[in-house]
Design a protein around this motif. Structure first.
Motif, mmCIF file in Angstrom:
data_model
loop_
_atom_site.group_PDB
_atom_site.id
_atom_site.type_symbol
_atom_site.label_atom_id
_atom_site.label_comp_id
_atom_site.label_asym_id
_atom_site.label_seq_id
_atom_site.Cartn_x
_atom_site.Cartn_y
_atom_site.Cartn_z
ATOM 1 N N GLY A 1 0.821 -1.201 0.000
ATOM 2 C CA GLY A 1 0.000 0.000 0.000
ATOM 3 C C GLY A 1 0.858 1.255 0.000
ATOM 4 O O GLY A 1 2.081 1.201 0.143
ATOM 5 N N GLY A 2 0.198 2.400 -0.164
ATOM 6 C CA GLY A 2 0.922 3.657 -0.158
ATOM 7 C C GLY A 2 0.108 4.767 -0.748
ATOM 8 O O GLY A 2 -1.113 4.638 -0.917
ATOM 9 N N LEU A 3 0.792 5.865 -1.050
ATOM 10 C CA LEU A 3 0.173 7.054 -1.629
ATOM 11 C C LEU A 3 0.523 7.112 -3.114
ATOM 12 O O LEU A 3 1.700 6.995 -3.488
ATOM 13 N N VAL A 4 -0.484 7.312 -3.943
ATOM 14 C CA VAL A 4 -0.276 7.361 -5.385
ATOM 15 C C VAL A 4 -1.220 8.406 -5.972
ATOM 16 O O VAL A 4 -2.296 8.656 -5.414
ATOM 17 N N GLY B 1 -2.461 6.375 -11.370
ATOM 18 C CA GLY B 1 -1.294 5.553 -11.109
ATOM 19 C C GLY B 1 -1.649 4.110 -10.791
ATOM 20 O O GLY B 1 -2.817 3.711 -10.869
ATOM 21 N N SER B 2 -0.620 3.353 -10.432
ATOM 22 C CA SER B 2 -0.784 1.925 -10.168
ATOM 23 C C SER B 2 -0.101 1.538 -8.862
ATOM 24 O O SER B 2 0.868 2.170 -8.439
ATOM 25 N N LEU B 3 -0.609 0.501 -8.254
ATOM 26 C CA LEU B 3 0.004 -0.144 -7.098
ATOM 27 C C LEU B 3 -0.238 -1.635 -7.209
ATOM 28 O O LEU B 3 -1.241 -2.066 -7.791
ATOM 29 N N ARG B 4 0.661 -2.422 -6.623
ATOM 30 C CA ARG B 4 0.434 -3.852 -6.515
ATOM 31 C C ARG B 4 0.493 -4.239 -5.046
ATOM 32 O O ARG B 4 1.529 -4.051 -4.390
ATOM 33 N N THR C 1 -3.703 -2.891 4.669
ATOM 34 C CA THR C 1 -2.697 -1.953 4.182
ATOM 35 C C THR C 1 -3.419 -0.749 3.568
ATOM 36 O O THR C 1 -4.402 -0.915 2.850
ATOM 37 N N GLN C 2 -2.945 0.434 3.901
ATOM 38 C CA GLN C 2 -3.618 1.654 3.474
ATOM 39 C C GLN C 2 -3.241 1.999 2.036
ATOM 40 O O GLN C 2 -2.045 2.015 1.682
ATOM 41 N N VAL C 3 -4.245 2.294 1.241
ATOM 42 C CA VAL C 3 -4.054 2.815 -0.119
ATOM 43 C C VAL C 3 -4.708 4.193 -0.172
ATOM 44 O O VAL C 3 -5.893 4.322 0.143
ATOM 45 N N THR C 4 -3.934 5.181 -0.553
ATOM 46 C CA THR C 4 -4.446 6.541 -0.665
ATOM 47 C C THR C 4 -4.169 7.055 -2.067
ATOM 48 O O THR C 4 -3.015 7.042 -2.516
#
Length: 119
Positions: free
Chosen positions: A9-12, A16-19, A113-116
């Motif tokens: 997780g994270g800041l995007v 954008g993309s995250l895995r 997990t935090q997704v922002t």
């Protein structure tokens, strides 16, 4: 003791993309269906994606269909959530969970997990 541990997780920025990854301890991972849920403040928990034990069948919520992809690697005891074209409304805590069959309840959850996603 079997555990599920999420990461990725994270800041995007929007677009954008995250895995996300969910690693499971124990030797029975391949026997379980796995899923990703999310919960935003003030909103109900939402099942965004699920995958059966073999990976041969998947489910997606309408809100993420075409943007998110769930997959699993039974050799690594890990399930993934590839999230593309992220939107601010995807902001939430994401949890993975397991269940022993499609007609069973989810019986083990990760810590989240935090997704922002910023606009």
């Amino acid at each position: 003791q079997v555990q599920l541990v999420e990461s990725g997780g994270g800041l995007v920025q929007a677009g954008g993309s995250l895995r996300l990854s969910c690693a499971a301890s124990g030797r029975t991972f391949s026997s379980y269906g796995m899923a990703w849920f999310r919960q935003a403040p003030g909103r109900e928990r939402e099942n965004v994606a699920a995958i059966i034990w073999s990976g041969g069948r998947t489910f997606y919520a309408d809100s993420v269909k075409g943007r998110f992809t769930i997959s699993r690697d039974n050799a690594k005891n890990t399930v993934y959530l590839q999230m593309n074209s992220l939107k601010p409304e995807d902001t939430a805590v994401y949890y993975c969970a397991r269940r022993p069959g499609v007609d069973k309840m989810y019986d083990l959850w990760g810590q989240g997990t935090q997704v922002t996603v910023s606009s």
